[in-house]
Every structure is written in structure tokens, then in C-alpha cells.
Design an enzyme around this catalytic site. Sequence first.
Site, PDB file in Angstrom:
ATOM      1  CE  LYS A   1      39.910  40.249  37.576  1.00  0.00           C
ATOM      2  NZ  LYS A   1      40.975  39.263  37.293  1.00  0.00           N
TER       3      LYS A   1
ATOM      4  CB  ILE B   1      38.299  26.550  42.976  1.00  0.00           C
ATOM      5  CG1 ILE B   1      36.851  26.168  42.623  1.00  0.00           C
ATOM      6  CG2 ILE B   1      39.101  26.895  41.722  1.00  0.00           C
ATOM      7  CD1 ILE B   1      36.690  25.034  41.640  1.00  0.00           C
TER       8      ILE B   1
ATOM      9  NE  ARG C   1      45.350  31.398  40.755  1.00  0.00           N
ATOM     10  CZ  ARG C   1      44.746  32.531  40.459  1.00  0.00           C
ATOM     11  NH1 ARG C   1      44.931  33.587  41.218  1.00  0.00           N
ATOM     12  NH2 ARG C   1      43.962  32.641  39.417  1.00  0.00           N
TER      13      ARG C   1
ATOM     14  CB  CYS D   1      48.849  34.508  43.727  1.00  0.00           C
ATOM     15  SG  CYS D   1      47.366  33.546  43.676  1.00  0.00           S
TER      16      CYS D   1
HETATM   17  C1  UD1 Z   1      40.525  32.018  36.546  1.00  0.00           C
HETATM   18  C2  UD1 Z   1      40.061  33.398  36.948  1.00  0.00           C
HETATM   19  C3  UD1 Z   1      39.865  33.475  38.460  1.00  0.00           C
HETATM   20  C4  UD1 Z   1      38.940  32.370  38.931  1.00  0.00           C
HETATM   21  C5  UD1 Z   1      39.418  31.015  38.429  1.00  0.00           C
HETATM   22  C6  UD1 Z   1      38.467  29.881  38.765  1.00  0.00           C
HETATM   23  C7  UD1 Z   1      41.051  34.895  35.338  1.00  0.00           C
HETATM   24  C8  UD1 Z   1      42.048  35.964  35.065  1.00  0.00           C
HETATM   25  N1  UD1 Z   1      41.064  34.382  36.546  1.00  0.00           N
HETATM   26  O1  UD1 Z   1      41.795  31.801  37.150  1.00  0.00           O
HETATM   27  O2  UD1 Z   1      39.299  34.758  38.764  1.00  0.00           O
HETATM   28  O3  UD1 Z   1      38.929  32.359  40.342  1.00  0.00           O
HETATM   29  O4  UD1 Z   1      39.570  31.048  36.992  1.00  0.00           O
HETATM   30  O5  UD1 Z   1      37.207  30.138  38.245  1.00  0.00           O
HETATM   31  O6  UD1 Z   1      40.235  34.552  34.506  1.00  0.00           O
HETATM   32  N2  UD1 Z   1      45.490  24.517  38.395  1.00  0.00           N
HETATM   33  C9  UD1 Z   1      46.497  23.588  38.386  1.00  0.00           C
HETATM   34  N3  UD1 Z   1      47.330  23.537  37.294  1.00  0.00           N
HETATM   35  C10 UD1 Z   1      47.180  24.367  36.217  1.00  0.00           C
HETATM   36  C11 UD1 Z   1      46.133  25.311  36.229  1.00  0.00           C
HETATM   37  C12 UD1 Z   1      45.306  25.367  37.338  1.00  0.00           C
HETATM   38  O7  UD1 Z   1      46.669  22.838  39.337  1.00  0.00           O
HETATM   39  O8  UD1 Z   1      47.968  24.269  35.269  1.00  0.00           O
HETATM   40  C13 UD1 Z   1      44.612  24.628  39.591  1.00  0.00           C
HETATM   41  C14 UD1 Z   1      44.798  25.984  40.285  1.00  0.00           C
HETATM   42  O9  UD1 Z   1      45.893  25.952  41.167  1.00  0.00           O
HETATM   43  C15 UD1 Z   1      43.489  26.144  40.991  1.00  0.00           C
HETATM   44  C16 UD1 Z   1      42.501  25.481  40.040  1.00  0.00           C
HETATM   45  O10 UD1 Z   1      43.268  24.650  39.183  1.00  0.00           O
HETATM   46  O11 UD1 Z   1      43.496  25.466  42.222  1.00  0.00           O
HETATM   47  C17 UD1 Z   1      41.664  26.471  39.223  1.00  0.00           C
HETATM   48  O12 UD1 Z   1      42.516  27.245  38.440  1.00  0.00           O
HETATM   49  P1  UD1 Z   1      42.090  27.856  37.010  1.00  0.00           P
HETATM   50  O13 UD1 Z   1      40.725  27.379  36.648  1.00  0.00           O
HETATM   51  O14 UD1 Z   1      43.206  27.600  36.074  1.00  0.00           O
HETATM   52  O15 UD1 Z   1      41.999  29.378  37.374  1.00  0.00           O
HETATM   53  P2  UD1 Z   1      42.712  30.601  36.646  1.00  0.00           P
HETATM   54  O16 UD1 Z   1      42.584  30.470  35.180  1.00  0.00           O
HETATM   55  O17 UD1 Z   1      44.067  30.811  37.240  1.00  0.00           O
END
Ligand code: UD1
Length: 421
Positions: free
Chosen positions: A22, A328, A122, A117
Site C-alpha cells: 500500500k 514516531i 501529523r 488523524c
Molecule cells: C508514512 C506511512 C505510515 C507510517 C509512517 C512512518 C504512508 C502512506 N504512510 O506516513 O504508514 O506509519 O510513514 O513510518 O506511507 N511529521 C512532522 N512534520 C511533517 C511530516 C511528519 O512533524 O511535515 C511527523 C509526523 O507527525 C509523525 C512523524 O513525523 O509524528 C512521522 O511521519 P512521516 O514519516 O511523515 O509519516 P507519513 O509519511 O505520514
Amino acid sequence: MSYFTIEGRRPLKGEITISGAKNSGLKLMVASLLSKEPLILHNVPNIADIHTMCNLLTTLGKTVTKGADTHSLIIEGPVTSIEAPYDIVSQMRASILVLGPLLARSGEAKVSLPGGCAIGTRPVDLHLKGLEILGAEIELENGYINAKAPRGLAGGRITLPFASVGATENLLMAACLARGTTEIINAAREPEIADLVQCLNAMGARITGEHTGNLTIEGVESLHGAEYSVMPDRIECGTYACAAAITGGDLLLKGGRLLDQEAVMIALQKMGANVSEDEQGLRVSASQNLVGIDLMTEPYPGFPTDMQAQFMALFAVAEGASMITETIFENRFMHVPELNRMGANINIQGRSAIIRGVPRLSGAPVMATDLRASFSLILAGLVAEGTTILNRVYHLDRGYEGVERKLANCGASIKRIEEAA
Ligand code: UD1
């Protein structure tokens, strides 16, 4: 709304074919925005999030058709709209990933802010700051991100303070069509990033460093069509590995790869499960009681947050005490009260959960809260005495293809009941 009924205490034996990932398939579909030529994708899982992405791409003007088999898609045609509307983005956060490609290709994009969410707030600040370094002008207005790059994007050096998967992907795709060279320092190293890089390179992009945490992208004028097969879903594979371990079963996970998920398989082995790999995939079995261990979620190659809930179910019935520290996401323990309703003994202390193993769980009506949490309740149901009723299975349908078919083929007693609306 449909729900599952599960009768527990049956060891799972047999084979499960692992679907396409996915978390890779969604991003590869988004990559199609970077070219109007056909992107032909194989091994795309048949799940609700993929259907939502088809809907979003169609809204943006792309044509999405079925390919040669039920797991192939052909995505082609020009982008005719630059707006990702709230009603789609609010269904699926990964929609934010269209921001970078739209901006790079069309010079502007309007994407609804995804908001919070179930598993945490996030934010998307890292996506936006990175795009600004590439020359984008960004304003937030009425719940939307309005981004412009009238003179196109230009390469730059972006250092991510946290190796965000989504930010890495958004910036990577944007940088493919930026003028000059972009470096992304402290980029995410998840296997899905390497899958995206390989697909983009097949489309004519010039990206290196996908396994190192430092990506270098030499911008090109345009990308072309390509044909690519989505990698196997390491989280689905890890989840069914947990199903084998918790039921004292023996499963061949066809297509599963050790290299994508060593942290998960090492954790299972430490608990007493047997794991081996051959040319067909991974075989996981358990012939003795599992023992508890301590785990901390981390960015890849550490233990994935997307496997945390499933291991919580395993720890609930393992011998001794275990601890999981979630680093995370700040709110990813919503399965705990539901597992406790089934007889588990789990206490949350801040970002950690202390789990004291109990000899048995008992079936109960429980509620799915998010994708991975839902499966922890299925795992608990598979080992519990009596009947478990899992409500809100639409969470599962977002990311797991054919759950009840795959489990029932291996001896589980699980049924989907469709309730009249
Ligand atoms: C992706 C995955 C999800 C997985 C996650 C971590 C997809 C569709 N989803 O989510 O299944 O659990 O990686 O492996 O691929 N953050 C910030 N600012 C930002 C971006 C992220 O603070 O601009 C924080 C988020 O709030 C979170 C952490 O960083 O606490 C990890 O997020 P991220 O690695 O970006 O996860 P996703 O890409 O959303």
C-alpha cells in the site's frame, strides 16, 4: 457497515500470498502526475486507499484504467486540475503527496490541509519548508495549501530535521523536474522510498542515494512513461507473521522478503518464533510459548511503528513482561483499551506501554480505530477463547487485501457480516 466474527484458538497453517505494498503503490500512482505518458503499474493491491488515489488522480485529470490483470493499472494523460479537494484529502492523508508533483509540473497546486488523524496531529511543515527551499511560495488559506512556483522549481539543499517518509517522497518527486541539483539530507530510508526512486528513474529521473539517507536528484526537463511492479507489502507480511506466531501456527508468506523487515523478524525470533527465508518467501512458525521482549519504534531500519499494534497483541499473551515505546506517533495506543477488554494487562505510561502477559484472552465485541490497530484486534481474536466481534472493519479494508479470505484459507474461523445500511 460490515463487521468480522472470529472464533479463536485455531493454529494457522498454509500459505498466504503477500500483496503489493500500500505505502509504495500509492506513491507510485502519484508519480504518474510527473508525465502525461502512460505509467503501467503491476502488483497494485486491491484496497480502499488505492481506490481513493484513483479517484484523486481522476479529479486531477488523469485517466486510470485497469491493466492486463486485476492488480495492474494504467495511468496516463495530462493534468487538467491543480486542486486536491478536502473531501478526498480528508479520506486519506497520503493525498498530500500530490503537492510536490503538481507544483513541479504545473507551477501551482491547491491541496487541502490533511489535519489530524486518529494516530496523532501529523503536521506537514517539513513538506512545506522543503518546497520553499526549492523556490515555492506557499500560503495557507481556508484550510488549503496554496503553492506557486511561477518560474518553476530550482534545486536546493534540504536538511530534514526528522526523516519523514511523506516529506521525503513529496520533495523527491518535486525535485525530479526542478532546475539543477537537489540534495535531501536525512531523507527517510524506508524500502518504499527505494521503490519510488526506482520507478522514477525508470521514468527518466536521475536520483541516487536511495539507501543512504542522503538523496541527490539531478533535475530533468521531463519524465516519460514506464512499466513498474510494486514491491511486496512488508507490513502485511509482518502482520501475517504475527498471526502465525500468536496461534502457534506455520505459514509460508509468499513473496515476503527478509531484507525489508529484519527488525520485525529479529523481534519474532527473540520471542521464540522460527523464521526462515527461501526463494518462495518467508516461513514463520511457533511451536513453543512466546516470551515477552522490549521494543522501540524507530524510522527504518528500526522497528516500524506500523507493526507496533500487532506486537502488542503478541505481547499480551507472551510469557513475562514487555515494553513498547512509541517514538514516531504520539497517540498510537488506541488499541490498548480494546485489548484490555479482551483480558490483556496493558498499562500506558506516556509514550510507553507495559504489557504483562496473561495465559489467555477472551473473545469480546471490539472496535477498530485505525488500520494497524484493527489487525491487532484480529490477532487477539485468533488466539482468544470464544467469539470476537470486530466492528468498523472499513479501517482494515483501507490497507489489507482480502483479510478474511487469506486467513480462512489457513484455517482461521473468520467471517465478514455485511450489515444493511
Ligand atoms: C508514512 C506511512 C505510515 C507510517 C509512517 C512512518 C504512508 C502512506 N504512510 O506516513 O504508514 O506509519 O510513514 O513510518 O506511507 N511529521 C512532522 N512534520 C511533517 C511530516 C511528519 O512533524 O511535515 C511527523 C509526523 O507527525 C509523525 C512523524 O513525523 O509524528 C512521522 O511521519 P512521516 O514519516 O511523515 O509519516 P507519513 O509519511 O505520514
